[in-house]
Write an enzyme that holds these catalytic residues in place. Sequence first.
Site, PDB file in Angstrom:
ATOM      1  CG  HIS A 159     127.062  -1.975  64.600  1.00  0.00           C
ATOM      2  ND1 HIS A 159     126.052  -2.557  65.351  1.00  0.00           N
ATOM      3  CD2 HIS A 159     127.398  -2.883  63.660  1.00  0.00           C
ATOM      4  CE1 HIS A 159     125.803  -3.776  64.880  1.00  0.00           C
ATOM      5  NE2 HIS A 159     126.610  -3.995  63.860  1.00  0.00           N
ATOM      6  N   PRO A 160     130.653   1.502  64.364  1.00  0.00           N
ATOM      7  CG  PRO A 160     132.772   1.805  63.398  1.00  0.00           C
ATOM      8  CD  PRO A 160     131.750   0.739  63.728  1.00  0.00           C
TER       9      PRO A 160
END
Length: 551
Positions: A468-469
């Site tokens: 989930h960058p």
Amino acid sequence: MQADYVIVGAGSAGCAMAYRLSEAGKSVLVIEHGGTDAGPLIQMPAALSYPMNMSMYDWGFKSASEPYLGGRQLVCPRGKVIGGSSSINGMVYVRGHAGDYEHWAESGATGWGYADVLPYFKRMEHWHESGQGGDPEWRGTDGPLHVSRGPRDNPLHSAFVDAAQQAGYPATDDYNGQQQEGFGPMDMTVHGGQRWSAANAYLKPALKRDNCDLIKGLARRVVIENGRAVGVEIERGGRVQVVRANAEVILAASSINSPKLLMLSGIGPAAHLAQHEINVIADRAGVGQNLQDHLEVYMQVACKQPITLYKHFNLLGKAMVGAQWLFTKTGLGASNQFESAGFIRSRAGVQYPDIQYHFLPIAVRYDGQAAAEGHGFQAHVGPMRSPSRGAVTLTSANPKAPPHILFNYMSTEQDWVDFRAALRLTREIFAQDAMKPFVKHEIQPGEVLQSDDELDGFIRQHAESAYHPCGTCKMGAVDDPSAVVDPECRVIGVDGLRVADSSIFPRITNGNLNGPSIMTGEKASDHILGRSLAASNAEPWFHPEWQTAQR
């Protein structure tokens, strides 16, 4: 090779913008480096571990050696295919918590509070479970993005939720509705038994219009003339050419590639650009900074009863599941298997959930390796709001060179406090009576690991990215030196250029990021078109005793 709007990246946000802008009569060109999403490996929900590990569909990014995780390099998959990461992700659908968006608005992203974003979540959704519990008043019913639930027919799914209630946590019918906090069924972007990516929901319908087109190519830089973005330089078939934008260029290339493209175009920290001999067009210190992610561990338990998905985890079993899916789009292949979820607070004084659970009725790694013990189950668990921040920087002025990615995971003491709490609270849930018929022993971390130091060692060795960058082109006030875009998604200091994807999140949202990324594309489209949906007056639920009680 020109259009009103040129969008770089056919991912979650880019597809939504292509759909909405072309729907409004604007001409749109979408540039995507990846290719087709055809075939069962992407379209079959249960096959989700395959495309994520294939260079054909994934950019193949890796972090630098992470100093607080024993120098490990963690993989950072990003979709290189139409649909972007929505074509290779786990299909889990989470809007995020109302409190996340309140924080965005308070930190300078004016107009992005929960009342502002909720109407966009409703507009984008086609919610299929209104008869099965859930919160129909809070959900959309005719949007392009189909959202459904798995059958939850494995007894472990309800045992996990029952155990959480026995431990004192609430149940919630719909964590995407009024009340996120608690345990219940998980939503997924699956429709008619197949992955409902942003490509299926938005891009393919948009491409049927005469005013929307897709170009395959590698974006090299944004072309800026006299302080205004006028096009995108791309390479395709060995030739470099420019795609012209009559109105605006929009970057939706991911939290890794959007900042990289800005820097290659002369927008970023001046000293860093000078190191790579890139002419500075706009000195924006925040480009590539503020990188955030979710880390998680897989708490695995051996199962007493042979009821887990492990019984299908062999060549014949997989062939049977695959065949049933190919011919009927039903059966185990039609679900991502993440069918029960939980959101809890780690301690009293935390206003809204900061720990997330994905429950899975098999003990298996994301790369598809099953636990040696055979039958087992696991909870993916991790803190949601790590204070650690990393950065995406250039390794070279060559557009083909991968960027340098350092997440700086677990770099604060609070990270360790939160992660230990997550592990201990999970053990407590698995120790409840509802789980007793199923729990044989803990596979990992293993009951012998109890002290802070022992748990820290396990986290250091086994924590994995939840992929989930976000946050690398932060949205904020124009006078905020760390902001990259204003609340209209316009790049500060350059005309005719916007960024709209997970890179603009001021702070990471609670849960998986595909839903918030699509919402960002939906809302950005309205900013571009000079319109907006009326704010909602719905009142989300916060635990009334959050200041004094953990549950």
